[in-house]
Motif scaffolding. Sequence first.
Motif, PDB file in Angstrom:
ATOM      1  N   TRP A 232       0.827  -1.203   0.000  1.00  0.00           N
ATOM      2  CA  TRP A 232       0.000   0.000   0.000  1.00  0.00           C
ATOM      3  C   TRP A 232       0.869   1.265   0.000  1.00  0.00           C
ATOM      4  O   TRP A 232       0.380   2.342  -0.278  1.00  0.00           O
ATOM      5  N   THR A 233       2.140   1.113   0.369  1.00  0.00           N
ATOM      6  CA  THR A 233       3.040   2.265   0.390  1.00  0.00           C
ATOM      7  C   THR A 233       3.611   2.474  -1.007  1.00  0.00           C
ATOM      8  O   THR A 233       4.239   1.582  -1.569  1.00  0.00           O
ATOM      9  N   LYS A 234       3.410   3.654  -1.541  1.00  0.00           N
ATOM     10  CA  LYS A 234       3.842   3.935  -2.919  1.00  0.00           C
ATOM     11  C   LYS A 234       4.965   4.965  -2.996  1.00  0.00           C
ATOM     12  O   LYS A 234       5.550   5.171  -4.052  1.00  0.00           O
ATOM     13  N   GLU A 235       5.242   5.631  -1.861  1.00  0.00           N
ATOM     14  CA  GLU A 235       6.187   6.748  -1.906  1.00  0.00           C
ATOM     15  C   GLU A 235       7.116   6.741  -0.704  1.00  0.00           C
ATOM     16  O   GLU A 235       6.696   6.414   0.412  1.00  0.00           O
ATOM     17  N   ILE A 236       8.374   7.090  -0.921  1.00  0.00           N
ATOM     18  CA  ILE A 236       9.343   7.159   0.168  1.00  0.00           C
ATOM     19  C   ILE A 236       8.958   8.294   1.118  1.00  0.00           C
ATOM     20  O   ILE A 236       8.496   9.351   0.688  1.00  0.00           O
ATOM     21  N   LYS A 237       9.123   8.058   2.424  1.00  0.00           N
ATOM     22  CA  LYS A 237       8.793   9.076   3.409  1.00  0.00           C
ATOM     23  C   LYS A 237       9.937  10.085   3.536  1.00  0.00           C
ATOM     24  O   LYS A 237      11.106   9.743   3.344  1.00  0.00           O
ATOM     25  N   ASP A 238       9.592  11.304   3.881  1.00  0.00           N
ATOM     26  CA  ASP A 238      10.582  12.379   3.957  1.00  0.00           C
ATOM     27  C   ASP A 238      11.709  12.068   4.925  1.00  0.00           C
ATOM     28  O   ASP A 238      12.854  12.466   4.701  1.00  0.00           O
TER      29      ASP A 238
END
Length: 276
Positions: A232-238
Amino acid sequence: MVLKKTTKKKTTNYKYKIIASGILLLMVIIIGFAYKTRFLSYLGFIPEKPYSELSKEERKLSNEHIEKVLLHHDEKALGFDVSEYQSVIDWEKTYNIDESFELSFVFIRATAGNNKVDSRFKENWKNAKRRNLICGAYHYYRPNENSIEQANNFIKTVKLRKGDLPPVLDIEKLPKTQSIANLKLGLRRWLETVEKHYKVKPIIYSGESYYNDFLKKEFSDYPFWIANYNFWTKEIKDEWDFWQFTENGEVEGVKGRLDLNVYNGSVLSLQNKCIK
């Protein structure tokens, strides 16, 4: 008579609630079985299943997830990580993922514990540099072994130069014979010993759950490389410098499936992160 009608109505409503609850529970069970591996992976209990053990539908979902992540991060630096478990690698073929996404960096396991040296580290390090990949070396930390001895094992094995990534501490396990407080003390000693030697702050690798529970607060001054295979995670976190988003990736020249990673920035930004 009125009392009897009311009782009958309440009984009927109660039966409907029981039936509705049963249907809802059945749906949860069905969904749980369909996605049990990925759901548990999302919660941080287990890693992804080996690709060979995935069903046809799970393979499709895994491949779709990898493609979506790569497409979403096409302007960021992409890489992979290897150890002796990948056996012999044909480094001259390790240029792309799916012939579309260029690979810029690689993390290579160097050591583990206080005496283990990866049997293919020297070979992989030399050939990855010849292939002009940005290279980083990592140490697999064993919580129940002396932290200074582990740091010295890494230091005597790895010679970092200008253009290499900072050293990496890989911590995944909880201790069996010591407290969490002592574990964190050992990690801090490893990090400080290695930083003193290489004159650069190390990177910490761990799973997201481990990071959130034990590392995020106390080690916030360090860069992090986080493993999260949640589809469900599609993007790297800051807050992550690197994201290991699958262990079921595929790179030409490497046998079997392996870990794929995204750096939270461009290739130029990654080069600036390297040892000066």
